[in-house]
Design an enzyme around this catalytic site. Structure first.
Site: not given
Ligand code: PEP
Length: 253
Positions: A9, A11, A97, A99, A169, A175, A215
């Protein structure tokens, strides 16, 4: 056998030259996949066509949009529809997601509509779910995530839901550098599969890929992807580094 998937992703990161550099490095090192493995690159809208051209001919490599609109077409300036994406040849679309749930106030009912728009045109939804820290601390994560899945997906037929990929997630792990432990990830993925099995039966539940996100990096991917109910990962930060993401691909079961 369900697919094992490493999904990147990006983003809202990377200018075109930066994205070119990353993709060149990634494709130089990217391994060939087995028939049960896939790599999905969820890239910003302007890069979809170009990334699709670059990966064409690579078996198991797919491109995803990071969102689509919940209507088929119309006066929605600045938006992108599922039929537009499908007509470009895009195969997947990330939906819900955390976000977008937070910053764009995307609700479960809106996401259910987006799921329908994708499936109508043959786009595979990668449906994201996950709990915030406060709910995890109150031990309400199973109810929360089960509720997101019921509200977003349970209007689908058994046949339709097998065309969806789910990404768990936990918001507190996105993040933040804080990854769910192997026990926490396995417990939630098994819970999601049992929620699916209650509604659709064991065979359907066993056929749906459930990715872990939060992460994921080269150093923890092998442990996470080796868990019985974890079928790969949705990767943010580490997907912006070619060597990290290549190692993550190599960690697929
Ligand atoms: C994501 O954006 O879906 C995500 C899991 O980000 P990260 O791996 O940076 O935690």
């Amino acid at each position: 056998m369900r697919k094992q998937i490493a999904a990147a992703n990006w983003k809202m990161n990377l200018t075109k030259p930066q994205a070119e550099q990353l993709l060149n490095m990634l494709l130089d090192q990217a391994p060939e996949l087995t028939g049960s493995q896939e790599v999905v690159l969820a890239v910003p809208f302007p890069y979809l066509m170009w990334v699709m051209e670059r990966i064409s001919g690579r078996s198991g490599y797919r491109v995803a949009a990071q969102n689509c609109h919940h209507k088929v077409a119309g006066a929605f300036t600045g938006e992108v529809s599922a039929p537009m994406l499908a007509s470009l040849g895009v195969s997947d679309c990330v939906l819900g997601h955390s976000e977008r749930r937070e910053y764009q106030q995307e609700s479960d009912s809106l996401l259910a509509e987006k799921v329908d728009r994708c499936l109508e045109v043959g786009l595979r939804p990668i449906f994201c779910c996950g709990e915030p820290l406060s709910i995890r601390e109150a031990e309400g994560q199973n109810d929360h995530v089960g509720g997101q899945i019921r509200a977003g997906l349970f209007h689908l037929t058994a046949d339709a839901i097998t065309k969806v990929v789910i990404a768990y997630e936990p918001i507190w792990a996105i993040g933040t550098g804080r990854t769910a432990s192997a026990d926490q990830a396995q417990e939630m993925h098994a819970h999601i599969r049992s929620v699916l099995a209650d509604q659709y039966g064991d065979v359907v539940a066993a056929s749906i890929s459930i990715l872990y996100g939060g992460s994921v990096k080269a150093s923890n991917a092998t442990e996470l992807f080796g868990l019985p109910d974890v079928d790969g990962g949705l990767v943010g930060g580490a997907s912006l580094q070619a060597d990290e993401f290549v190692q993550i691909i190599r960690s697929l079961a």
